[in-house]
Design an enzyme around this catalytic site. Structure first.
Site, PDB file in Angstrom:
ATOM      1  N   SER A 101      36.599  60.743  68.340  1.00 41.69           N
ATOM      2  CA  SER A 101      36.072  61.396  66.894  1.00 41.69           C
ATOM      3  C   SER A 101      37.381  61.320  65.911  1.00 41.69           C
ATOM      4  O   SER A 101      36.877  61.494  64.842  1.00 41.69           O
ATOM      5  CB  SER A 101      35.605  62.859  67.261  1.00 41.69           C
ATOM      6  OG  SER A 101      34.607  63.074  68.308  1.00 41.69           O
ATOM      7  N   GLU A 109      30.058  54.113  64.220  1.00 46.09           N
ATOM      8  CA  GLU A 109      31.233  53.574  63.210  1.00 46.09           C
ATOM      9  C   GLU A 109      32.171  52.602  64.144  1.00 46.09           C
ATOM     10  O   GLU A 109      32.452  52.932  65.227  1.00 46.09           O
ATOM     11  CB  GLU A 109      31.893  54.868  62.788  1.00 46.09           C
ATOM     12  CG  GLU A 109      31.425  55.482  61.823  1.00 46.09           C
ATOM     13  CD  GLU A 109      32.385  56.694  61.203  1.00 46.09           C
ATOM     14  OE1 GLU A 109      32.901  56.757  60.247  1.00 46.09           O
ATOM     15  OE2 GLU A 109      32.663  57.597  62.274  1.00 46.09           O
ATOM     16  N   ASN A 113      32.921  61.861  60.266  1.00 42.97           N
ATOM     17  CA  ASN A 113      33.395  63.292  60.604  1.00 42.97           C
ATOM     18  C   ASN A 113      34.273  63.723  59.595  1.00 42.97           C
ATOM     19  O   ASN A 113      34.210  65.060  59.334  1.00 42.97           O
ATOM     20  CB  ASN A 113      34.301  63.070  61.880  1.00 42.97           C
ATOM     21  CG  ASN A 113      33.445  63.176  63.102  1.00 42.97           C
ATOM     22  OD1 ASN A 113      32.337  63.517  63.112  1.00 42.97           O
ATOM     23  ND2 ASN A 113      34.047  62.991  64.408  1.00 42.97           N
ATOM     24  N   HIS A 151      32.485  54.358  67.541  1.00 41.25           N
ATOM     25  CA  HIS A 151      32.418  55.985  67.397  1.00 41.25           C
ATOM     26  C   HIS A 151      30.786  55.960  67.266  1.00 41.25           C
ATOM     27  O   HIS A 151      30.364  56.138  66.178  1.00 41.25           O
ATOM     28  CB  HIS A 151      33.030  56.446  65.998  1.00 41.25           C
ATOM     29  CG  HIS A 151      33.124  57.813  66.016  1.00 41.25           C
ATOM     30  ND1 HIS A 151      32.750  58.664  64.702  1.00 41.25           N
ATOM     31  CD2 HIS A 151      33.091  58.773  66.725  1.00 41.25           C
ATOM     32  CE1 HIS A 151      32.464  59.716  64.921  1.00 41.25           C
ATOM     33  NE2 HIS A 151      32.635  59.937  66.070  1.00 41.25           N
TER      34      HIS A 151
HETATM   35  N1  NAD Z   1      30.012  65.404  71.230  1.00 43.83           N
HETATM   36  C1  NAD Z   1      29.947  64.710  70.426  1.00 43.83           C
HETATM   37  O1  NAD Z   1      29.013  64.647  69.873  1.00 43.83           O
HETATM   38  C2  NAD Z   1      30.995  63.444  70.034  1.00 43.83           C
HETATM   39  C3  NAD Z   1      30.147  62.361  69.305  1.00 43.83           C
HETATM   40  C4  NAD Z   1      31.333  61.483  69.123  1.00 43.83           C
HETATM   41  C5  NAD Z   1      32.210  61.056  69.856  1.00 43.83           C
HETATM   42  N2  NAD Z   1      32.833  62.201  70.646  1.00 43.83           N
HETATM   43  C6  NAD Z   1      33.912  61.915  71.351  1.00 43.83           C
HETATM   44  O2  NAD Z   1      33.660  61.384  72.461  1.00 43.83           O
HETATM   45  C7  NAD Z   1      34.652  61.719  73.752  1.00 43.83           C
HETATM   46  C8  NAD Z   1      33.939  62.547  74.733  1.00 43.83           C
HETATM   47  O3  NAD Z   1      33.198  63.586  74.440  1.00 43.83           O
HETATM   48  P1  NAD Z   1      32.066  64.296  74.932  1.00 43.83           P
HETATM   49  O4  NAD Z   1      31.399  65.177  73.859  1.00 43.83           O
HETATM   50  O5  NAD Z   1      31.583  63.330  75.642  1.00 43.83           O
HETATM   51  O6  NAD Z   1      32.828  65.240  75.851  1.00 43.83           O
HETATM   52  P2  NAD Z   1      32.461  65.914  77.352  1.00 43.83           P
HETATM   53  O7  NAD Z   1      33.202  67.003  77.660  1.00 43.83           O
HETATM   54  O8  NAD Z   1      31.028  65.905  77.732  1.00 43.83           O
HETATM   55  O9  NAD Z   1      32.946  64.550  78.494  1.00 43.83           O
HETATM   56  C9  NAD Z   1      34.326  64.247  78.360  1.00 43.83           C
HETATM   57  C10 NAD Z   1      34.258  63.655  80.044  1.00 43.83           C
HETATM   58  O10 NAD Z   1      35.610  63.012  80.235  1.00 43.83           O
HETATM   59  C11 NAD Z   1      35.945  63.389  81.378  1.00 43.83           C
HETATM   60  N3  NAD Z   1      37.337  63.113  81.790  1.00 43.83           N
HETATM   61  C12 NAD Z   1      38.305  63.538  81.573  1.00 43.83           C
HETATM   62  N4  NAD Z   1      39.491  63.035  82.006  1.00 43.83           N
HETATM   63  C13 NAD Z   1      39.124  61.883  82.334  1.00 43.83           C
HETATM   64  C14 NAD Z   1      39.888  60.840  83.062  1.00 43.83           C
HETATM   65  N5  NAD Z   1      41.063  60.699  83.137  1.00 43.83           N
HETATM   66  N6  NAD Z   1      39.001  59.717  83.617  1.00 43.83           N
HETATM   67  C15 NAD Z   1      37.703  59.582  83.393  1.00 43.83           C
HETATM   68  N7  NAD Z   1      37.243  60.797  82.754  1.00 43.83           N
HETATM   69  C16 NAD Z   1      37.535  61.683  82.475  1.00 43.83           C
HETATM   70  C17 NAD Z   1      35.455  64.586  81.935  1.00 43.83           C
HETATM   71  O11 NAD Z   1      35.310  65.075  83.103  1.00 43.83           O
HETATM   72  C18 NAD Z   1      34.273  64.672  81.127  1.00 43.83           C
HETATM   73  O12 NAD Z   1      33.173  64.377  81.892  1.00 43.83           O
HETATM   74  C19 NAD Z   1      35.660  62.561  72.966  1.00 43.83           C
HETATM   75  O13 NAD Z   1      36.747  61.556  72.558  1.00 43.83           O
HETATM   76  C20 NAD Z   1      34.952  63.279  71.541  1.00 43.83           C
HETATM   77  O14 NAD Z   1      35.626  63.355  70.739  1.00 43.83           O
HETATM   78  C21 NAD Z   1      32.187  63.257  70.871  1.00 43.83           C
END
Ligand code: NAD
Length: 290
Positions: free
Chosen positions: A116, A149, A188, A137
């Site tokens: 993000s 994005e 963002n 993104h």
């Molecule tokens: N939540 C949102 O609305 C949103 C929107 C756009 C982008 N993002 C980005 O997407 C990414 C994930 O966010 P999310 O909301 O899915 O978080 P989340 O916490 O739901 O999922 C993250 C996952 O990563 C896994 N993980 C951690 N270390 C790992 C590793 N070494 N190998 C494999 N998996 C691993 C965790 O077990 C978890 O299941 C982040 O970078 C976040 O900033 C989130």
């Protein structure tokens, strides 16, 4: 059939896996534990069945699910045409994963990040192919949100940037092109500026989250208010985004008060824990405010 590896099977990774399989790609999905991946598969099945009921699937849900395979580690990166990293928003963890992916994936495979906030260029530095690293993104919930994005890092080649745009279109999503790599990219940064003010006004007791959300929906035509968006995204992720923005010199976009950190410390992470700015029933419906 082109093959995609999605690293991270949380809220975003499971959604990216779902829409990629729906678009006809063969998807490999990996996370740190089998139970997280099983949960992701259950969530994907639930979402696909809902879409099927509404007649929004091209193929039967079972057929789409059959295109997703769960993996134990990153070794399958050696067989894929695209990689999308969607692990938690921790720069060190992402850097480690990019180093490993660069070691295993074929040299021509583009490596995308769903971060993000973290500039793509900083993650690309951990690879021997910075011209093949870009940002994709997505917005959550991925199956419902039409926007991605596409972020050009300092060294991303024009060819890989164009392939990223074409890939997003192949998923049935609309790309917004981010031509220079800055913390938080574009959407963002704009959202965070509004959210920063909203959080600070709520924390001062000037307005409730619900009234802000109603106001932004009715007054500005947003489909969802900022607190509804934050609860869906997960307040732990929102907190990490704020911390990363500060660390990257864009602290003016992070909330000034520590309201989000206090909520996270109490385990109020939003929809996923059934309590955030709102409360939710076990089947995910928002409960009326007291
Ligand atoms: N939540 C949102 O609305 C949103 C929107 C756009 C982008 N993002 C980005 O997407 C990414 C994930 O966010 P999310 O909301 O899915 O978080 P989340 O916490 O739901 O999922 C993250 C996952 O990563 C896994 N993980 C951690 N270390 C790992 C590793 N070494 N190998 C494999 N998996 C691993 C965790 O077990 C978890 O299941 C982040 O970078 C976040 O900033 C989130």
């Amino acid at each position: 059939m082109e093959k995609i590896l999605v690293v991270g099977a949380g809220f975003m990774g499971s959604g990216i896996a779902q829409v990629s399989a729906h678009a006809g790609y063969q998807v490999h999905l990996v996370d740190i534990s089998a139970s997280i991946m099983e949960k992701a598969l259950r969530n994907i099945r639930w979402s696909m069945e809902k879409l099927e009921e509404k007649g929004l699937l091209n193929d039967p849900a079972e057929k789409v699910l059959g295109r997703i395979s769960l993996e134990e580690d990153l070794s399958c990166a050696s067989r894929v045409d695209w990689v999308i990293e969607a692990v938690l928003e921790e720069e060190e963890v992402k850097r480690r994963i990019f180093r490993e992916l660069d070691r295993v994936a074929p040299k021509e495979t583009p490596l995308a990040t769903n971060t993000s906030t973290i500039p793509v260029t900083r993650l690309a530095e951990n690879t021997s192919r910075p011209e093949r690293v870009l940002g994709l993104h997505f917005f959550g919930p991925v199956p419902l949100m039409g926007l991605v994005e596409v972020v050009k890092g300092e060294k991303t080649s024009q060819d890989v940037f164009a392939r990223g745009i074409a890939f997003v279109r192949s998923l049935g999503k609309i790309p917004v092109q981010v031509k220079r790599d800055i913390p938080g990219f574009v959407m963002n940064r704009i959202f965070s500026a509004a959210f920063r003010e909203a959080v600070d006004l709520v924390d001062q007791g000037i307005v409730t989250p619900e009234d802000v959300d109603v106001g932004m929906r009715l007054g500005y035509g947003w489909n969802a208010g900022p607190f509804e968006i934050a609860d869906n995204a997960g307040l732990d992720t929102v907190a990490r985004v704020g911390q990363t923005m500060k660390a990257l010199g864009a602290g003016h976009l992070a909330p000034g008060s520590d309201l989000i950190e206090r909520m996270v410390a109490k385990g109020h992470l939003g929809r996923k824990t059934r309590r955030g700015f709102y409360r939710y029933s076990p089947d995910g419906k928002r409960l009326p405010s007291a």
